[in-house]
Design a protein around this motif. Structure first.
Motif, PDB file in Angstrom:
ATOM      1  N   TYR A 204     -13.443  26.814  -8.081  1.00 46.94           N
ATOM      2  CA  TYR A 204     -12.646  28.339  -8.405  1.00 46.94           C
ATOM      3  C   TYR A 204     -11.452  28.264  -9.218  1.00 46.94           C
ATOM      4  O   TYR A 204     -11.084  28.773 -10.060  1.00 46.94           O
ATOM      5  CB  TYR A 204     -12.708  29.361  -7.301  1.00 46.94           C
TER       6      TYR A 204
ATOM      7  N   GLU B  63       2.721  33.333  -9.697  1.00 48.96           N
ATOM      8  CA  GLU B  63       1.880  33.428  -8.744  1.00 48.96           C
ATOM      9  C   GLU B  63       2.282  32.809  -7.353  1.00 48.96           C
ATOM     10  O   GLU B  63       2.342  31.638  -7.433  1.00 48.96           O
ATOM     11  CB  GLU B  63       0.387  32.881  -9.271  1.00 48.96           C
TER      12      GLU B  63
ATOM     13  N   LEU C 153      -9.494  38.575  -9.279  1.00 51.69           N
ATOM     14  CA  LEU C 153     -10.161  37.224  -9.073  1.00 51.69           C
ATOM     15  C   LEU C 153      -9.840  36.702  -7.903  1.00 51.69           C
ATOM     16  O   LEU C 153     -10.690  35.870  -7.038  1.00 51.69           O
ATOM     17  CB  LEU C 153      -9.558  36.300 -10.189  1.00 51.69           C
ATOM     18  N   ARG C 154      -8.616  36.776  -7.275  1.00 49.34           N
ATOM     19  CA  ARG C 154      -8.303  36.191  -5.957  1.00 49.34           C
ATOM     20  C   ARG C 154      -7.332  37.570  -5.389  1.00 49.34           C
ATOM     21  O   ARG C 154      -6.605  37.968  -5.854  1.00 49.34           O
ATOM     22  CB  ARG C 154      -7.561  35.055  -6.066  1.00 49.34           C
TER      23      ARG C 154
ATOM     24  N   LEU D 261     -10.359  29.412 -13.079  1.00 49.50           N
ATOM     25  CA  LEU D 261      -9.429  30.125 -13.252  1.00 49.50           C
ATOM     26  C   LEU D 261      -8.493  29.459 -14.138  1.00 49.50           C
ATOM     27  O   LEU D 261      -8.145  30.275 -15.445  1.00 49.50           O
ATOM     28  CB  LEU D 261      -8.442  30.303 -11.761  1.00 49.50           C
ATOM     29  N   ASP D 262      -8.353  28.249 -14.346  1.00 50.64           N
ATOM     30  CA  ASP D 262      -7.544  27.637 -15.304  1.00 50.64           C
ATOM     31  C   ASP D 262      -8.566  27.822 -16.721  1.00 50.64           C
ATOM     32  O   ASP D 262      -7.668  27.767 -17.846  1.00 50.64           O
ATOM     33  CB  ASP D 262      -7.362  26.174 -14.990  1.00 50.64           C
TER      34      ASP D 262
ATOM     35  N   VAL E 180      -7.660  39.262 -14.234  1.00 50.78           N
ATOM     36  CA  VAL E 180      -7.511  38.914 -15.645  1.00 50.78           C
ATOM     37  C   VAL E 180      -7.898  40.164 -16.436  1.00 50.78           C
ATOM     38  O   VAL E 180      -8.492  41.238 -15.895  1.00 50.78           O
ATOM     39  CB  VAL E 180      -8.973  37.731 -15.725  1.00 50.78           C
TER      40      VAL E 180
ATOM     41  N   PHE F  30     -15.794  37.164  -9.014  1.00 47.62           N
ATOM     42  CA  PHE F  30     -15.462  35.760  -9.665  1.00 47.62           C
ATOM     43  C   PHE F  30     -16.144  34.956  -9.122  1.00 47.62           C
ATOM     44  O   PHE F  30     -16.961  33.806  -9.735  1.00 47.62           O
ATOM     45  CB  PHE F  30     -14.022  35.603  -9.410  1.00 47.62           C
TER      46      PHE F  30
ATOM     47  N   TRP G 115     -10.899  34.259  -3.045  1.00 50.67           N
ATOM     48  CA  TRP G 115     -11.532  34.444  -4.285  1.00 50.67           C
ATOM     49  C   TRP G 115     -12.747  35.853  -4.180  1.00 50.67           C
ATOM     50  O   TRP G 115     -13.341  36.013  -3.296  1.00 50.67           O
ATOM     51  CB  TRP G 115     -12.441  33.270  -4.536  1.00 50.67           C
TER      52      TRP G 115
ATOM     53  N   VAL H  45      -4.528  37.741  -8.215  1.00 48.19           N
ATOM     54  CA  VAL H  45      -4.672  37.438  -9.647  1.00 48.19           C
ATOM     55  C   VAL H  45      -5.716  38.190 -10.240  1.00 48.19           C
ATOM     56  O   VAL H  45      -6.810  38.390  -9.648  1.00 48.19           O
ATOM     57  CB  VAL H  45      -4.856  35.878  -9.554  1.00 48.19           C
TER      58      VAL H  45
ATOM     59  N   ARG I 242      -7.539  30.934 -18.124  1.00 47.71           N
ATOM     60  CA  ARG I 242      -6.274  31.217 -18.505  1.00 47.71           C
ATOM     61  C   ARG I 242      -6.056  30.619 -19.811  1.00 47.71           C
ATOM     62  O   ARG I 242      -5.218  31.313 -20.750  1.00 47.71           O
ATOM     63  CB  ARG I 242      -5.439  30.220 -17.664  1.00 47.71           C
TER      64      ARG I 242
ATOM     65  N   VAL J 289      -4.329  36.097 -17.687  1.00 47.85           N
ATOM     66  CA  VAL J 289      -4.503  35.989 -16.445  1.00 47.85           C
ATOM     67  C   VAL J 289      -3.268  36.161 -15.854  1.00 47.85           C
ATOM     68  O   VAL J 289      -2.061  35.570 -16.176  1.00 47.85           O
ATOM     69  CB  VAL J 289      -5.113  34.670 -15.721  1.00 47.85           C
TER      70      VAL J 289
END
Ligand code: GLU
Length: 263
Positions: free
Chosen positions: A84, A123, A144-145, A88-89, A131, A155, A151, A129, A92, A97
């Motif tokens: 996850y 963060e 997302l988190r 997420l990266d 988006v 997501f 999580w 977090v 980004r 994000v």
């Protein structure tokens, strides 16, 4: 090849509503010559319990619904957090994000108004977090988190359906409102073509309310203790959504015949 999944959350015991879902998942997978992936959705570390996790696998086994990869190892969302974090990266790279420290209470019941979108918060644990969604979702920018570090369902399930190469998502009508969002998020995560989604009817409780874990007479364990065989429980679930006449038992290995023209 069609790949579908059975994705229960270990937050309660299996009940007839799950059995209905299993009938559609295994029945359509078999009728279409596809595969079933079993995924335990324990992304919510606070509500998920080991006891329910163990029980749901036992009950599924007792009913006779066997995933194609076999019973072991079962994949849990908690197994590998890096999946996850990597997703997420990936988000980004092409999307905004951002960290968010709004509490549920501050947001109220409505769509997230984007309060933290331009605050540039770092963060850190204790912050959520999000988006930025484009075009804007009804619910606003997607969480997302959460602030507890979990999580979110939307997501995790989207990441996992991509990871498991799920081509056909089969689930109840109650999740229909999430489907558009998950298709859009899947695209943002780089999925080239979306999965197909099928929403099946739900069993209504005695007064028409949604079936829940609290309905004592619908728990698989209770029905088993009352002397029902697996085929009786599956038959009862199938009848409750009009797939079979009341009272006709049916084995898990036989549910494909409820879908003679799966198209
Ligand atoms: N884990 C979810 C549940 O048990 C199902 C998720 C889904 O099918 O997308 O309600």
């Amino acid at each position: 090849m069609v790949v579908t999944r059975f994705a229960p959350s270990p937050t309660g015991y299996l009940h007839l509503g799950h059995v209905v879902n299993a009938i559609y998942v295994w029945g359509l997978a078999r009728a279409l010559g596809g595969r079933v992936v079993l995924r335990v959705e324990d992304h919510d570390r606070i509500r998920s319990r080991r006891i329910f996790d163990t029980a749901l696998l036992e009950d599924l086994d007792w009913l006779g619904f066997v995933p194609d990869a076999g019973r072991h190892p079962v994949r849990r969302q908690s197994d590998d957090q890096s999946v996850y974090a990597e997703a997420l990266d990936r988000l980004r790279a092409g999307h905004h994000v951002y960290a968010c420290d709004c509490s549920r209470k501050e947001i109220g019941g409505g769509p997230y108004p984007g309060t933290c979108r331009t605050r540039g918060l770092v963060e850190v644990p204790g912050r959520g977090v999000r988006v930025q969604m484009d075009p804007e979702e009804d619910s606003g920018d997607l969480l997302l988190r959460d602030r507890d570090g979990n999580w979110t369902y939307q997501f995790a399930v989207t990441v996992d359906d991509i990871r498991d190469n799920v081509t056909l998502v089969i689930r109840g009508e109650d999740l229909r409102s999430s489907t558009g969002l998950q298709i859009r998020l899947g695209g943002m995560l780089g999925r080239a073509s979306p999965a197909r989604f099928l929403h099946h009817p739900l069993i209504a409780g005695p007064t028409g309310e949604k079936l829940s874990k609290s309905n004592r007479d619908t728990g698989v364990r209770e029905l088993r203790a009352a002397g029902l065989a697996p085929a009786d429980v599956i038959g009862r679930a199938a009848a409750a959504v009009g797939l079979l006449a009341q009272g006709t038992p049916i084995e898990a290995s036989d549910v494909a015949r409820l879908f003679p023209n799966p198209g």
